[in-house]
Scaffold this motif. Structure first.
Motif, PDB file in Angstrom:
ATOM      1  N   SER A  22      -8.626  -0.663  -9.564  1.00  0.00           N
ATOM      2  CA  SER A  22      -8.135  -1.734  -8.695  1.00  0.00           C
ATOM      3  C   SER A  22      -9.209  -2.799  -8.470  1.00  0.00           C
ATOM      4  O   SER A  22      -8.901  -3.992  -8.392  1.00  0.00           O
ATOM      5  CB  SER A  22      -7.636  -1.173  -7.363  1.00  0.00           C
ATOM      6  OG  SER A  22      -8.682  -0.545  -6.660  1.00  0.00           O
ATOM      7  N   TYR A  65      -2.564  -1.752 -15.517  1.00  0.00           N
ATOM      8  CA  TYR A  65      -1.231  -1.544 -14.936  1.00  0.00           C
ATOM      9  C   TYR A  65      -0.421  -0.528 -15.715  1.00  0.00           C
ATOM     10  O   TYR A  65       0.440   0.148 -15.149  1.00  0.00           O
ATOM     11  CB  TYR A  65      -0.485  -2.867 -14.736  1.00  0.00           C
ATOM     12  CG  TYR A  65       0.423  -3.329 -15.838  1.00  0.00           C
ATOM     13  CD1 TYR A  65       1.630  -2.687 -16.098  1.00  0.00           C
ATOM     14  CD2 TYR A  65       0.102  -4.439 -16.601  1.00  0.00           C
ATOM     15  CE1 TYR A  65       2.470  -3.137 -17.103  1.00  0.00           C
ATOM     16  CE2 TYR A  65       0.933  -4.890 -17.592  1.00  0.00           C
ATOM     17  CZ  TYR A  65       2.122  -4.221 -17.836  1.00  0.00           C
ATOM     18  OH  TYR A  65       2.948  -4.664 -18.829  1.00  0.00           O
ATOM     19  N   ALA A  68      -2.524   3.215 -14.800  1.00  0.00           N
ATOM     20  CA  ALA A  68      -2.750   3.690 -13.426  1.00  0.00           C
ATOM     21  C   ALA A  68      -1.726   4.745 -12.993  1.00  0.00           C
ATOM     22  O   ALA A  68      -2.120   5.741 -12.372  1.00  0.00           O
ATOM     23  CB  ALA A  68      -2.770   2.512 -12.454  1.00  0.00           C
ATOM     24  N   VAL A 115      -1.775   0.954  -7.346  1.00  0.00           N
ATOM     25  CA  VAL A 115      -2.653   0.151  -8.195  1.00  0.00           C
ATOM     26  C   VAL A 115      -1.836  -0.580  -9.264  1.00  0.00           C
ATOM     27  O   VAL A 115      -2.060  -1.759  -9.545  1.00  0.00           O
ATOM     28  CB  VAL A 115      -3.742   1.033  -8.846  1.00  0.00           C
ATOM     29  CG1 VAL A 115      -4.539   0.261  -9.881  1.00  0.00           C
ATOM     30  CG2 VAL A 115      -4.676   1.610  -7.787  1.00  0.00           C
ATOM     31  N   THR A 119      -0.972  -4.934  -9.965  1.00  0.00           N
ATOM     32  CA  THR A 119      -1.618  -5.382 -11.195  1.00  0.00           C
ATOM     33  C   THR A 119      -0.592  -5.931 -12.170  1.00  0.00           C
ATOM     34  O   THR A 119      -0.848  -6.926 -12.859  1.00  0.00           O
ATOM     35  CB  THR A 119      -2.435  -4.238 -11.826  1.00  0.00           C
ATOM     36  OG1 THR A 119      -3.349  -3.717 -10.859  1.00  0.00           O
ATOM     37  CG2 THR A 119      -3.228  -4.734 -13.027  1.00  0.00           C
TER      38      THR A 119
END
Length: 145
Positions: A22, A65, A68, A115, A119
């Motif tokens: 992050s 992205y 995560a 996260v 993203t």
């Protein structure tokens, strides 16, 4: 034993990894915003050069992205394994301890999604900004002809 090590450390490792991811996502987001605000399309001779500069670090955001949730899922699977191990190792099965163990395990998936979702939004927003800047470049090149 490995389960004792996992029991005490897996949550910390998952939180650290997701925290780093992050931080990197936020860093690249701010860096790209500053770059897009200051970019001068007139200094670029070709669209390819412009695209290379505009899309720098976007791959990293894509990787963050898309991965995560899997990091979070890894933490959840480890947490569930630990809960089942504790259930098997204990003499009596306590529903409360099982539910607490499972809820803590699911926390990792929630953190992974926490996260990944912002993203993804950042990545898509930056891609849109890239398209707008490239269109501005094309207009300037067409007007110069």
């Amino acid at each position: 034993m490995i389960f004792d090590f996992l029991k005490h450390n897996v949550e910390i490792f998952i939180i650290i990894i997701l925290g780093i991811m992050s931080f990197i996502a936020l860093w690249y987001f701010v860096e790209r915003l500053i770059f897009y605000k200051k970019v001068d399309v007139s200094i670029y001779k070709t669209q390819t050069q412009l695209e290379e500069d505009l899309t720098k670090n976007l791959t990293s955001l894509y990787i963050i992205y898309s991965n995560a949730p899997y990091i979070g899922l890894l933490g959840t699977v480890c947490g569930i394994m630990i809960t089942f191990y504790d259930m098997g190792a204990s003499e009596g099965i306590d529903a409360k301890s099982i539910m607490v163990g499972l809820s803590l395990a699911l926390k990792a998936t929630a953190l992974g999604l926490l996260v990944a979702i912002p993203t993804l939004m950042i990545y898509n927003g930056l891609l849109r900004k890239v398209d707008v800047i490239i269109n501005k470049f094309k207009v300037e090149k067409d007007e110069a002809k």
